[in-house]
Design a protein around this motif. Structure first.
Motif, PDB file in Angstrom:
ATOM      1  N   LEU A  87      15.968  31.565 -49.946  1.00 22.92           N
ATOM      2  CA  LEU A  87      16.127  30.216 -49.405  1.00 22.92           C
ATOM      3  C   LEU A  87      14.793  29.481 -49.459  1.00 22.92           C
ATOM      4  O   LEU A  87      13.730  30.080 -49.227  1.00 22.92           O
ATOM      5  N   THR A  88      14.850  28.199 -49.730  1.00 19.57           N
ATOM      6  CA  THR A  88      13.652  27.371 -49.808  1.00 19.57           C
ATOM      7  C   THR A  88      13.877  26.083 -49.028  1.00 19.57           C
ATOM      8  O   THR A  88      15.012  25.641 -48.838  1.00 19.57           O
ATOM      9  N   PRO A  89      12.796  25.469 -48.543  1.00 24.72           N
ATOM     10  CA  PRO A  89      12.945  24.265 -47.714  1.00 24.72           C
ATOM     11  C   PRO A  89      13.342  23.041 -48.523  1.00 24.72           C
ATOM     12  O   PRO A  89      13.102  22.959 -49.733  1.00 24.72           O
ATOM     13  N   LEU A  90      13.950  22.088 -47.828  1.00 22.95           N
ATOM     14  CA  LEU A  90      14.203  20.779 -48.425  1.00 22.95           C
ATOM     15  C   LEU A  90      12.878  20.030 -48.574  1.00 22.95           C
ATOM     16  O   LEU A  90      11.989  20.148 -47.726  1.00 22.95           O
ATOM     17  N   GLN A  91      12.782  19.268 -49.627  1.00 19.49           N
ATOM     18  CA  GLN A  91      11.567  18.517 -49.887  1.00 19.49           C
ATOM     19  C   GLN A  91      11.774  17.043 -49.563  1.00 19.49           C
ATOM     20  O   GLN A  91      12.890  16.520 -49.660  1.00 19.49           O
ATOM     21  N   VAL A  92      10.697  16.382 -49.194  1.00 12.73           N
ATOM     22  CA  VAL A  92      10.757  14.946 -48.936  1.00 12.73           C
ATOM     23  C   VAL A  92      11.270  14.241 -50.191  1.00 12.73           C
ATOM     24  O   VAL A  92      10.820  14.512 -51.302  1.00 12.73           O
ATOM     25  N   GLY A  93      12.247  13.370 -50.013  1.00 11.08           N
ATOM     26  CA  GLY A  93      12.862  12.666 -51.129  1.00 11.08           C
ATOM     27  C   GLY A  93      14.137  13.305 -51.625  1.00 11.08           C
ATOM     28  O   GLY A  93      14.880  12.685 -52.395  1.00 11.08           O
ATOM     29  N   ASP A  94      14.414  14.514 -51.185  1.00 12.94           N
ATOM     30  CA  ASP A  94      15.661  15.180 -51.571  1.00 12.94           C
ATOM     31  C   ASP A  94      16.829  14.407 -50.948  1.00 12.94           C
ATOM     32  O   ASP A  94      16.827  14.127 -49.747  1.00 12.94           O
ATOM     33  N   ALA A 106      26.675  17.413 -42.612  1.00 12.87           N
ATOM     34  CA  ALA A 106      25.334  17.460 -43.195  1.00 12.87           C
ATOM     35  C   ALA A 106      24.726  18.857 -43.106  1.00 12.87           C
ATOM     36  O   ALA A 106      23.883  19.226 -43.931  1.00 12.87           O
ATOM     37  N   ASN A 107      25.154  19.632 -42.125  1.00 16.23           N
ATOM     38  CA  ASN A 107      24.641  20.999 -41.987  1.00 16.23           C
ATOM     39  C   ASN A 107      25.017  21.888 -43.167  1.00 16.23           C
ATOM     40  O   ASN A 107      24.473  22.995 -43.300  1.00 16.23           O
ATOM     41  N   PHE A 108      25.925  21.403 -43.995  1.00 24.19           N
ATOM     42  CA  PHE A 108      26.342  22.179 -45.161  1.00 24.19           C
ATOM     43  C   PHE A 108      26.169  21.387 -46.454  1.00 24.19           C
ATOM     44  O   PHE A 108      26.795  21.697 -47.462  1.00 24.19           O
ATOM     45  N   VAL A 109      25.261  20.397 -46.419  1.00 23.15           N
ATOM     46  CA  VAL A 109      24.987  19.630 -47.627  1.00 23.15           C
ATOM     47  C   VAL A 109      24.249  20.484 -48.648  1.00 23.15           C
ATOM     48  O   VAL A 109      24.247  20.212 -49.836  1.00 23.15           O
ATOM     49  N   THR A 110      23.602  21.528 -48.182  1.00 26.15           N
ATOM     50  CA  THR A 110      23.079  22.606 -49.016  1.00 26.15           C
ATOM     51  C   THR A 110      23.250  23.888 -48.209  1.00 26.15           C
ATOM     52  O   THR A 110      23.786  23.867 -47.106  1.00 26.15           O
ATOM     53  N   THR A 111      22.788  25.002 -48.732  1.00 21.76           N
ATOM     54  CA  THR A 111      23.130  26.297 -48.150  1.00 21.76           C
ATOM     55  C   THR A 111      22.665  26.430 -46.697  1.00 21.76           C
ATOM     56  O   THR A 111      21.497  26.201 -46.385  1.00 21.76           O
ATOM     57  N   ASN A 112      23.576  26.789 -45.812  1.00 14.90           N
ATOM     58  CA  ASN A 112      23.266  27.139 -44.430  1.00 14.90           C
ATOM     59  C   ASN A 112      22.402  28.414 -44.434  1.00 14.90           C
ATOM     60  O   ASN A 112      22.700  29.352 -45.162  1.00 14.90           O
ATOM     61  N   PRO A 113      21.299  28.448 -43.642  1.00 11.26           N
ATOM     62  CA  PRO A 113      20.895  27.544 -42.570  1.00 11.26           C
ATOM     63  C   PRO A 113      19.783  26.569 -42.930  1.00 11.26           C
ATOM     64  O   PRO A 113      19.047  26.123 -42.039  1.00 11.26           O
ATOM     65  N   VAL A 114      19.615  26.238 -44.190  1.00 15.37           N
ATOM     66  CA  VAL A 114      18.538  25.314 -44.557  1.00 15.37           C
ATOM     67  C   VAL A 114      18.671  23.973 -43.828  1.00 15.37           C
ATOM     68  O   VAL A 114      17.701  23.499 -43.214  1.00 15.37           O
ATOM     69  N   PRO A 115      19.853  23.326 -43.823  1.00 12.46           N
ATOM     70  CA  PRO A 115      19.924  22.031 -43.127  1.00 12.46           C
ATOM     71  C   PRO A 115      19.708  22.124 -41.617  1.00 12.46           C
ATOM     72  O   PRO A 115      19.007  21.283 -41.046  1.00 12.46           O
ATOM     73  N   VAL A 116      20.295  23.108 -40.959  1.00 10.05           N
ATOM     74  CA  VAL A 116      20.179  23.145 -39.501  1.00 10.05           C
ATOM     75  C   VAL A 116      18.744  23.437 -39.074  1.00 10.05           C
ATOM     76  O   VAL A 116      18.238  22.850 -38.098  1.00 10.05           O
ATOM     77  N   LYS A 117      18.043  24.302 -39.778  1.00  8.89           N
ATOM     78  CA  LYS A 117      16.646  24.553 -39.421  1.00  8.89           C
ATOM     79  C   LYS A 117      15.787  23.319 -39.724  1.00  8.89           C
ATOM     80  O   LYS A 117      14.847  23.012 -38.981  1.00  8.89           O
ATOM     81  N   THR A 118      16.138  22.604 -40.790  1.00  8.55           N
ATOM     82  CA  THR A 118      15.435  21.359 -41.092  1.00  8.55           C
ATOM     83  C   THR A 118      15.710  20.323 -40.004  1.00  8.55           C
ATOM     84  O   THR A 118      14.805  19.584 -39.591  1.00  8.55           O
ATOM     85  N   ALA A 119      16.950  20.265 -39.539  1.00  9.69           N
ATOM     86  CA  ALA A 119      17.293  19.340 -38.464  1.00  9.69           C
ATOM     87  C   ALA A 119      16.488  19.643 -37.206  1.00  9.69           C
ATOM     88  O   ALA A 119      15.989  18.724 -36.537  1.00  9.69           O
TER      89      ALA A 119
END
Length: 311
Positions: free
Chosen positions: A280-287, A252-265
């Motif tokens: 880089l941009t943050p993941l949005q609710v519902g993504d 999941a840490n690479f479901v989109t560009t690193n480091p977006v998932p790990v910082k979101t986690a």
């Protein structure tokens, strides 16, 4: 050239590729950097790696990179090695970054293959010679062809290591398990091999790799450290269980560009808000990527109830 001044034999085990926490205005969040670094240390990691790709080094200025490394060195206080990222595709600038990292107190340098230029083997040798001479610290090569467009073959890796005494190992992130087989079977006795893919860390270390420079160790430093210790101590079943428990998070840490998932986690875990610098941009609710990440964290036992911190 002289031999590097730092002993690389201490480089082993799990070394988190530290995130660089930021504030909503894009500036570095120094309090969160302190908290994250101290947190992974108290959970048993064997080293730390600031200012790598996961640390968003591509959008940090040279002054910011030095300041981050210096601060991490101060926080660590000699408890574990600090291997600092110093990479790019302009040899002169990379050498300057490496020298600054050494002056800031780093014990070693992690330097990615020059991207976009796609240099010849002769160019790679001279590039890493310049980096090693500037730093006077052990240099770990970083092979990540999916990000650089240049895949260093084992023959090329060993040619660089033979030509440049300061090159002591490689972070291998080609995603090919057979690559580890070749590197480990053919390496000189003092050459270090680290996995750059969390998903391949268990099999690579089981074959004899020294460790992993890890993304997931930001989220699960204790379990990852336990996995490495288990492998070293011959507790294969324990190590395998940890690997399988964290596998979905690693992916999941690479479901989109690193480091977006790990910082979101880390935000989902209540550790630090997930802010980035463009592009880089943050993941949005519902993504769907956020759903995948949240589910993986829940199943691994890293979160219970998810409440997104306010942005």
């Amino acid at each position: 050239m002289t031999e590097p001044s730092t002993d690389a034999t201490a480089f082993r085990g799990v070394m988190p590729a530290l995130v660089t926490p930021m504030r909503s205005d894009g500036e570095i969040n120094w309090d969160a950097l302190l908290d994250q670094t101290e947190w992974v240390l108290t959970h048993g990691v064997h080293g730390v790696v600031p200012c790598g790709t996961t640390g968003e080094s591509a959008t940090l200025s040279a002054d910011e990179q030095r300041a981050v490394i210096e601060r991490v060195v101060q926080i660590v206080g000699g408890r574990v090695p600090v291997v600092a990222g110093a990479g790019g595709n302009d040899t002169r600038r990379v050498a300057e970054l490496a020298a600054a990292a050494a002056e800031a107190g780093a014990d070693g340098i992690l330097s990615v293959t020059p991207y976009y230029n796609r240099p010849s083997i002769e160019g790679l040798v001279e590039h890493y010679r310049a980096v090693a001479e500037a730093a006077d610290r052990p240099v770990i090569l970083y092979n990540v062809p999916s990000r650089t467009g240049r895949d260093m073959t084992p023959d090329e890796v060993f040619r660089i290591a033979e030509a440049v005494p300061g090159v002591v190992g490689i972070k291998e992130a080609s995603g090919k398990i057979d690559r580890f087989s070749t590197l480990l079977a053919e390496r000189p006795s003092d050459f270090l091999v680290f996995s750059g893919d969390d998903e391949l860390a268990f099999p690579a270390m089981a074959m004899g790799a020294e460790g992993v420079i890890s993304v997931v160790a930001n989220e699960a430093p204790g379990p990852m450290s336990d996995m490495a210790d288990g492998l070293r101590e011959g507790r294969l079943d324990d190590a395998r269980a940890i690997h399988l428990r964290l596998l979905a998070v690693m992916r999941a840490n690479f479901v989109t560009t690193n480091p977006v998932p790990v910082k979101t986690a880390l935000q989902l875990m209540g550790r630090a808000p997930a802010f980035f610098r463009l592009p880089l941009t943050p993941l949005q609710v519902g993504d769907p990527a956020l759903v995948t990440l949240r589910t993986a964290l829940e199943e691994a036992g890293l979160i219970e109830t998810v409440t997104l911190a306010s942005r």
